[in-house]
Design an enzyme around this catalytic site. Structure first.
Site, PDB file in Angstrom:
ATOM      1  N   GLY A   9      56.117  27.305  93.230  1.00 57.20           N
ATOM      2  CA  GLY A   9      55.666  27.269  91.834  1.00 57.20           C
ATOM      3  C   GLY A   9      54.155  27.360  91.719  1.00 57.20           C
ATOM      4  N   GLY A  12      52.489  28.870  88.591  1.00 57.14           N
ATOM      5  CA  GLY A  12      52.611  28.199  87.297  1.00 57.14           C
ATOM      6  C   GLY A  12      51.387  27.355  86.972  1.00 57.14           C
ATOM      7  N   MET A  58      63.613  30.157  95.202  1.00 54.22           N
ATOM      8  CA  MET A  58      64.350  28.901  95.332  1.00 54.22           C
ATOM      9  C   MET A  58      65.853  29.125  95.413  1.00 54.22           C
ATOM     10  SD  MET A  58      61.936  26.804  95.560  1.00 54.22           S
ATOM     11  CE  MET A  58      62.836  25.260  95.602  1.00 54.22           C
ATOM     12  N   THR A 124      60.683  14.633  86.254  1.00 48.90           N
ATOM     13  CA  THR A 124      60.301  14.773  84.854  1.00 48.90           C
ATOM     14  C   THR A 124      60.748  13.617  83.977  1.00 48.90           C
ATOM     15  OG1 THR A 124      60.793  16.066  82.861  1.00 48.90           O
ATOM     16  CG2 THR A 124      62.382  16.220  84.637  1.00 48.90           C
ATOM     17  N   GLU A 126      61.964  14.052  81.210  1.00 50.61           N
ATOM     18  CA  GLU A 126      63.211  14.497  80.568  1.00 50.61           C
ATOM     19  C   GLU A 126      64.421  13.756  81.136  1.00 50.61           C
ATOM     20  OE1 GLU A 126      64.452  16.959  78.178  1.00 50.61           O
ATOM     21  OE2 GLU A 126      62.470  16.514  77.412  1.00 50.61           O
ATOM     22  N   TYR A 147      68.486  21.455  81.901  1.00 48.72           N
ATOM     23  CA  TYR A 147      67.251  21.277  82.678  1.00 48.72           C
ATOM     24  C   TYR A 147      67.216  19.877  83.294  1.00 48.72           C
ATOM     25  CZ  TYR A 147      62.290  20.300  83.541  1.00 48.72           C
ATOM     26  OH  TYR A 147      61.102  19.905  84.110  1.00 48.72           O
ATOM     27  N   LYS A 151      67.379  18.595  87.205  1.00 48.83           N
ATOM     28  CA  LYS A 151      66.311  17.764  87.781  1.00 48.83           C
ATOM     29  C   LYS A 151      66.861  16.429  88.281  1.00 48.83           C
ATOM     30  CE  LYS A 151      62.375  20.149  87.320  1.00 48.83           C
ATOM     31  NZ  LYS A 151      61.371  20.353  88.372  1.00 48.83           N
TER      32      LYS A 151
END
Ligand code: NAP
Ligand code: GDD
Length: 345
Positions: A9, A12, A58, A124, A126, A147, A151
């Protein structure tokens, strides 16, 4: 010779700031870039000469095995993800493959080819879903999206590789962090760029979803420091990183316009609500159902006292400084027009 780090990543937002931090610390930095992405290294331009990039994905175990075996990293930072929560409802299986199974693939590559490497997982807030705020390391997980579900699989895998295989692997439970490098589809960058374009007369309105969602927005530059600290401890452990300050999407809109010298007032309710410039009643914010998610996470506010105590980490950039940094990064594009608009207003 300095330590060797491998970042997935790297193209990003966080990849840029982490690569910069590690290069400044004298690391040799390697990164993984996806073969199908185009224009993926533009964020990295100032650092590109100092980085070694490898083709990998990935979703592809062979490429990850090969990269880990050949790089022999001291530290692996797994930042790669399909990172958009809203998009994950449209591509749940893909999101699980990249974010969940992808993490397991990388852990397997580490276990087989570089078992002494230390592993950071980009976890995260989240995961906390609608568990009551403020959330910390003890707060029960309540994933609301594909998502977050993906995770969660990654989070649990990291704990298992730590406890069952003795690998130094940690989860960072990071609350939202933004920067000028933030993707255009995330709400803060969408608001900043739209506000500038509207005030420059180049865009009609900013169209948003749930204005009442509350997030804990920090600056990415602080959060990558925390990632690094997590891999320098005697004992691997999981940490929340957050500012502890709540802000709604509505308030963020107001603060961006205020930073640009304009004031917003709100009229109407629900999908009919609009944001209006106080000075001339121009309608600049509208709502569209398209930007609501099938399941909303209402309020994320982090309690990062553990990181403060054990890592000596805290978020030092204020939200006002973050907003200014994001605005300043756009001045080359919108600067002149914005000045004109201010004089007219
Ligand atoms: P980002 O800007 O969306 O970057 C995601 C990175 O993952 C990009 O480099 C992307 O490559 C790469 N990637 C996507 N799919 C991949 C695949 N199949 N194989 C290899 N690479 C792939 O995300 P970010 O904001 O920097 O966040 C970094 C990580 O932290 C993510 O895992 C995110 O879920 C997590 N996180 C972020 C926040 C936040 O507020 N920013 C908070 C908590 C956790 P391309 O450039 O080629 O697309
Ligand atoms: N993206 C977006 N676009 N979000 C909107 C919009 C809109 O037009 N209108 C309202 N929102 C609301 C979303 O519903 C959400 O409640 C909030 O704004 C923030 O959305 P995003 O900026 O997309 O971020 P996120 O909180 O869903 O996810 C980010 O932070 C997570 C950590 O909490 C991402 O970086 C994730 O990868 C990260 O894990």
């Amino acid at each position: 010779m300095g330590k060797i780090a491998l970042i997935t990543g790297i193209t990003g937002q966080d990849g840029y700031y982490l690569a910069k931090l590690l290069l400044d610390k004298g690391y040799q930095v390697h990164g993984v870039r996806q073969p199908l992405a185009h224009d993926d290294t533009h964020h990295l331009t100032p650092l590109r000469h100092a980085l070694t990039l490898h083709w990998g994905d990935m979703t592809d175990q062979t490429s990850l095995n090969h990269i880990v075996q050949s790089v022999q990293p001291d530290e692996i930072y797994n930042l790669a993800a399909q990172s958009h929560v809203g998009v994950s409802f449209a591509v749940p299986e893909y999101t699980m493959n990249v974010n969940g199974h992808g993490t397991i693939r990388l852990l397997e590559a580490l276990r087989l080819y570089a078992p002494e490497a230390r592993f950071y997982q980009a976890g995260t807030s989240e995961l906390f879903g609608n568990s009551p705020a403020p959330q910390n390391e003890q707060t029960p997980f309540d994933p609301q999206s594909p998502y977050a579900a993906a995770k969660l699989l990654a989070h649990q895998a990291v704990v298992k590789y730590r406890t069952q295989h003795g690998i130094y692997a940690v989860n960072g439970l990071l609350f939202n962090h933004e920067s000028p490098k933030r993707g255009d589809d995330f709400v803060t960058q969408k608001i900043v760029k739209a506000a500038l374009a509207i005030l420059a007369g180049q865009q009609d309105a900013l169209v948003l979803g749930n204005l009442d969602a509350e997030r804990d927005w920090g600056h990415a530059v602080d959060y990558v420091e925390g990632m690094w600290h997590m891999l320098q401890q005697d004992v691997p452990d999981d940490f929340v990183l957050a500012t502890g300050q709540a802000c709604s999407v509505r308030q963020f809109v107001e603060e961006v316009f205020t930073a640009l010298g304009h004031q917003i007032k709100w009229q109407g309710q629900g999908l009919d609500e609009v944001g209006i410039l106080v000075e001339n009643n121009q309608e600049v914010v509208r709502i569209a159902a398209d930007y609501y998610r099938p399941a909303e996470v209402h309020c994320l506010i982090g309690d990062s006292r553990k990181a403060q105590q054990k890592l000596n980490w805290s978020a030092s950039t204020t939200r006002q400084q973050l907003i200014q940094d994001m605005i300043d990064a756009q001045q080359d594009i919108y600067g002149a027009d914005i000045q004109t608009q201010r004089i007219r207003a």
